[in-house]
Scaffold this motif. Sequence first.
Motif, PDB file in Angstrom:
ATOM      1  N   GLY A  68       0.829  -1.211   0.000  1.00 36.90           N
ATOM      2  CA  GLY A  68       0.000   0.000   0.000  1.00 36.90           C
ATOM      3  C   GLY A  68       0.854   1.248   0.000  1.00 36.90           C
ATOM      4  N   LEU A  69       1.944   1.216   0.799  1.00 33.55           N
ATOM      5  CA  LEU A  69       2.841   2.377   0.874  1.00 33.55           C
ATOM      6  C   LEU A  69       3.453   2.664  -0.485  1.00 33.55           C
ATOM      7  N   GLY A  70       3.923   1.612  -1.158  1.00 32.44           N
ATOM      8  CA  GLY A  70       4.553   1.811  -2.450  1.00 32.44           C
ATOM      9  C   GLY A  70       3.551   2.178  -3.538  1.00 32.44           C
ATOM     10  N   LEU A  71       2.417   1.464  -3.552  1.00 33.75           N
ATOM     11  CA  LEU A  71       1.462   1.608  -4.648  1.00 33.75           C
ATOM     12  C   LEU A  71       0.573   2.844  -4.479  1.00 33.75           C
ATOM     13  N   PHE A  72      -0.133   2.915  -3.348  1.00 33.55           N
ATOM     14  CA  PHE A  72      -1.140   3.967  -3.184  1.00 33.55           C
ATOM     15  C   PHE A  72      -0.543   5.281  -2.696  1.00 33.55           C
ATOM     16  N   VAL A  73       0.315   5.185  -1.644  1.00 33.10           N
ATOM     17  CA  VAL A  73       0.834   6.414  -1.036  1.00 33.10           C
ATOM     18  C   VAL A  73       1.851   7.090  -1.956  1.00 33.10           C
ATOM     19  N   ARG A  74       2.829   6.311  -2.442  1.00 34.59           N
ATOM     20  CA  ARG A  74       3.915   6.911  -3.215  1.00 34.59           C
ATOM     21  C   ARG A  74       3.559   7.037  -4.689  1.00 34.59           C
ATOM     22  N   TRP A  75       3.220   5.877  -5.336  1.00 35.78           N
ATOM     23  CA  TRP A  75       3.065   5.872  -6.787  1.00 35.78           C
ATOM     24  C   TRP A  75       1.792   6.600  -7.229  1.00 35.78           C
ATOM     25  N   MET A  76       0.657   6.282  -6.601  1.00 39.22           N
ATOM     26  CA  MET A  76      -0.583   6.960  -6.973  1.00 39.22           C
ATOM     27  C   MET A  76      -0.724   8.299  -6.262  1.00 39.22           C
ATOM     28  N   GLN A  77       0.235   8.622  -5.407  1.00 42.52           N
ATOM     29  CA  GLN A  77       0.278   9.903  -4.696  1.00 42.52           C
ATOM     30  C   GLN A  77      -1.013  10.217  -3.967  1.00 42.52           C
ATOM     31  N   LEU A  78      -1.574   9.208  -3.335  1.00 40.92           N
ATOM     32  CA  LEU A  78      -2.774   9.446  -2.539  1.00 40.92           C
ATOM     33  C   LEU A  78      -2.406  10.013  -1.177  1.00 40.92           C
ATOM     34  N   ALA A 123      -7.919   2.693   3.180  1.00 41.93           N
ATOM     35  CA  ALA A 123      -9.028   1.807   2.818  1.00 41.93           C
ATOM     36  C   ALA A 123      -8.645   0.905   1.657  1.00 41.93           C
ATOM     37  N   LEU A 124      -7.911   1.455   0.681  1.00 40.23           N
ATOM     38  CA  LEU A 124      -7.486   0.640  -0.460  1.00 40.23           C
ATOM     39  C   LEU A 124      -6.562  -0.485   0.003  1.00 40.23           C
ATOM     40  N   THR A 125      -5.658  -0.150   0.934  1.00 41.17           N
ATOM     41  CA  THR A 125      -4.736  -1.160   1.446  1.00 41.17           C
ATOM     42  C   THR A 125      -5.494  -2.284   2.152  1.00 41.17           C
ATOM     43  N   LEU A 126      -6.429  -1.887   3.029  1.00 41.87           N
ATOM     44  CA  LEU A 126      -7.205  -2.916   3.731  1.00 41.87           C
ATOM     45  C   LEU A 126      -8.079  -3.708   2.757  1.00 41.87           C
ATOM     46  N   GLU A 128      -6.907  -4.657  12.390  1.00 43.52           N
ATOM     47  CA  GLU A 128      -5.570  -4.547  11.795  1.00 43.52           C
ATOM     48  C   GLU A 128      -4.907  -3.216  12.149  1.00 43.52           C
ATOM     49  N   THR A 129      -3.657  -3.269  12.550  1.00 43.77           N
ATOM     50  CA  THR A 129      -2.927  -2.056  12.860  1.00 43.77           C
ATOM     51  C   THR A 129      -1.711  -1.915  11.966  1.00 43.77           C
ATOM     52  N   ALA A 130      -0.960  -2.996  11.826  1.00 44.80           N
ATOM     53  CA  ALA A 130       0.352  -2.936  11.171  1.00 44.80           C
ATOM     54  C   ALA A 130       0.299  -2.292   9.777  1.00 44.80           C
ATOM     55  N   PRO A 131      -0.599  -2.744   8.875  1.00 45.01           N
ATOM     56  CA  PRO A 131      -0.560  -2.145   7.533  1.00 45.01           C
ATOM     57  C   PRO A 131      -0.907  -0.659   7.550  1.00 45.01           C
ATOM     58  N   LEU A 132      -1.782  -0.265   8.463  1.00 44.31           N
ATOM     59  CA  LEU A 132      -2.174   1.147   8.495  1.00 44.31           C
ATOM     60  C   LEU A 132      -1.083   2.025   9.093  1.00 44.31           C
ATOM     61  N   ILE A 133      -0.334   1.478  10.055  1.00 46.23           N
ATOM     62  CA  ILE A 133       0.807   2.236  10.581  1.00 46.23           C
ATOM     63  C   ILE A 133       1.836   2.418   9.469  1.00 46.23           C
ATOM     64  N   THR A 134       2.027   1.351   8.688  1.00 44.06           N
ATOM     65  CA  THR A 134       3.004   1.423   7.607  1.00 44.06           C
ATOM     66  C   THR A 134       2.626   2.491   6.587  1.00 44.06           C
ATOM     67  N   ILE A 135       1.331   2.562   6.235  1.00 39.29           N
ATOM     68  CA  ILE A 135       0.978   3.567   5.241  1.00 39.29           C
ATOM     69  C   ILE A 135       0.796   4.940   5.882  1.00 39.29           C
ATOM     70  N   GLY A 136       0.947   5.043   7.212  1.00 43.76           N
ATOM     71  CA  GLY A 136       1.040   6.362   7.827  1.00 43.76           C
ATOM     72  C   GLY A 136      -0.187   6.848   8.577  1.00 43.76           C
ATOM     73  N   ALA A 137      -0.948   5.938   9.191  1.00 42.47           N
ATOM     74  CA  ALA A 137      -2.013   6.385  10.081  1.00 42.47           C
ATOM     75  C   ALA A 137      -1.366   7.073  11.279  1.00 42.47           C
ATOM     76  N   LEU A 138      -1.991   8.149  11.772  1.00 35.64           N
ATOM     77  CA  LEU A 138      -1.374   8.997  12.785  1.00 35.64           C
ATOM     78  C   LEU A 138      -1.804   8.605  14.183  1.00 35.64           C
TER      79      LEU A 138
END
Lengths: 336, 285
Positions: B127-137, B145-148, B212-222
Amino acid sequence: MKANYRFALFAVAIPLLLSRCGGSGKQEEVTLRIDGSSTVYPISEAVAEEYQKEHKGVRITIGVSGTGGGFKKFCNGEIHVANASRPVTPHEVTHCTGNNVRFVELPVAYDGLAVVVHPDNTWVDHLTLSELRRIWESAAQGKITNWNQVRPTFPDQKLQLFGPGTDSGTFEYFTEAVNGERGNSRGDYTASEDDNVLVQGVNSNIGALGYFGIAYYLENQDKLKLVAIDDENDANGSGAVLPSEQTVQEGTYGVLARALYIYVRQDESAPAELDGFVRYYLDHVSDLARETGYIPLQADLLSMVRQRWENRVTGTMYPDGKEVGTVLKEKLQKGS
Amino acid sequence: MEHYKLQALRQRLYDILFQVLALVGLLMAVLVLLWLLVTVFEDGIGRLNRQFLTSFPSRRAEEAGILAGLVGSLAVVLLTILIAVPIGIGSAIYLEEYGKKNWFSRFIEINIANLAGVPSIVYGLLGLGLFVRWMQLDRSLLAGALTLSLLIMPVVIISAREALRAVPAGIREASFAMGATRWQTIWHHLLPISFPSILTGIILAVSRAIGETAPLITIGALTFVTFLPDSLHSAFTILPIQIFNWISRPQAAFHENAAAGIIVLLVITLLLNATAIYLRNRFSR
C-alpha cells in the motif's frame, strides 16, 4: 421476486455511496505535520494540544513511527517537524540534503535513563558504568548470569535482565553510552517495546535489573528501586548519583542523561504558521515536559535554543551523529 | 464373544475420554477469553462515558477521548467494504461463471489462495509503495481503505466462489432452459441465493480488517489527530493505534483509557457482525 429487489437495492447503494464520498473536495486549513520518536511524542502532543486551543485555524497531526522512521519522512519532505530521541545521523543528513530539505535542530528537554532493580533488592546501593558494561556488553551473553559475577560482594542470586527492544532509540543510546558502540548488547535479555512490560518484569523477579526512561520509574516508584550510577568520571562530580531534575541538568548523572530534539523544516515550502508553532513550542516546553515526566532544559540553555531558532541556524550540532559524552551547552554555544 | 464385549467397552472408554479432553480444551479457551474480558471491563468500564467517546487525544488521561480513532476506524472499514465487496464478488462471478477452466484460471486461483495467507504487514508495504507513493494518494483515508481492501479481498473472493458453487446446478439449468441469458441467471438467481453465504465471508473479512494495525501504521495512520476525517484525502487515526499508544504510556490513568478503548473496539466489532448476521437472515428468508 421480493428478494431480488432487495438485492438490487443493495447493489445500487454501493456505487452511490462511493460517489457521494468522493464529492467533498473543499480547501482545508493549514496542517502542520509532525512524526517520529515515541519518547518525544508526549511532549509534542502536549504542546500541540495547547497550541490548537489558541489557534483554531491550524491543524496539527502527530504520528509515531520512531526516530528513524520520522527522519525518513522528514528528509522525503513529507512532514514539517521530526521528533527525535537522538541526533540525526550523517547518513540521514545526506538523505535530507539530497532532497533539498534544510532543517533547524532544536533540543527541547532531557530524558534520564533509569537503571532499576527489584524493590526488595538489598545488596545493590549503586553500580558503576564498568559494572553496567560487564552486565550488558555482547561478550556477557550466556556468561554473566549471576549477581556475584558483577561484584564479588554481591550474593549468589540469578541475574535477570530487562530492556527495550533493538528498534528503540533508548536501546541505541544506552548501548552507545554504556558499551561504547551503538547496538552492542547481549541478546539474552527480556526485551519489550512496551516499557510497562519491563516494569512488570523487574517487579516480579528478585534478581531483576532493567533500564528505561525515567518517566516509567516515576510512575512506578512503589514497584521499583532506582539505582545510583557512578560514571567514574570525576570531572562532573565523583561518586554514585541518582537521576533527578538537578543531576540530569547539571550533568552529574553523566552519560545516562540524554537530550530530546525536534527537527524543524526550514525552507520556502514550509508554511508560515510553522514559525509561530515553534516559538509557542519553545515558550511552553519547560512546563509541559515536566508535566509529561521529562526534565526541562535550564532557562539559559532554552534561551540559546530560542536564539538558534530566531537565527535559523541550519544543520546539526553533531556532524558525526554522536551525542554520548558531549555537553549540550558547549554544543549550543558553538552553534549560535 | 467375551473378546468383542471387552473391545466395545474399551472403545466406549476412549470415546468418553476424548469427549472429556475436547470439553477441557473448549473450557480452557473460553475461560482465558472470559478472564481477559473481565479484566478489561474491570479496568475500562469506569472510563467509558460520554466525554470519553466525544473527545480528542490529550496529554491528560482524564480529558483524552477516543473520538478520532472511533470515527477513523469506522470510516476506513466502511470504505474498505465499499471497495472490496463489489470487486471481490465481481471477481468471484467471473472466475465461477464466465472464466474458462484452463491453466490461467488455475494460476489465478492458486495466487488468490496464497494471498489470503500473506502477513498483513506485507500489504502495508504494498500500500505504501502503490497507493501512497506511486498513486500519490498521500497518507490518506483512501490509501488506508485501499490497502485494507487488498488485505480482505482474497477472503471475500474465496468465500463468494464457495457460495456460488454451492448453488444447485438445477437452478442454473432451469434458468437457461427458460431462455435466460447468463447475466440474467446470475443476477436473478445465483446472487440472491448465494448472498447469505457471501455475507458470512464478508463478516469474517471485516472483523479482521477492523483490528488490523500494522498495515495502516506502515501507510502512515497517525496517533494525534484532533479533527474528524472530512474527505477521502484526510489524515486519520484508528482505534488500535490509540489503544496501543495509551497502553505504552507510563501513567496508570492512560492504561484505563486503553481498556475503555478495547471495550469500544469490541462493541464495534460485535455491532458490525450483528448487522451482517441480520442482513444474512433477511436475505435467506
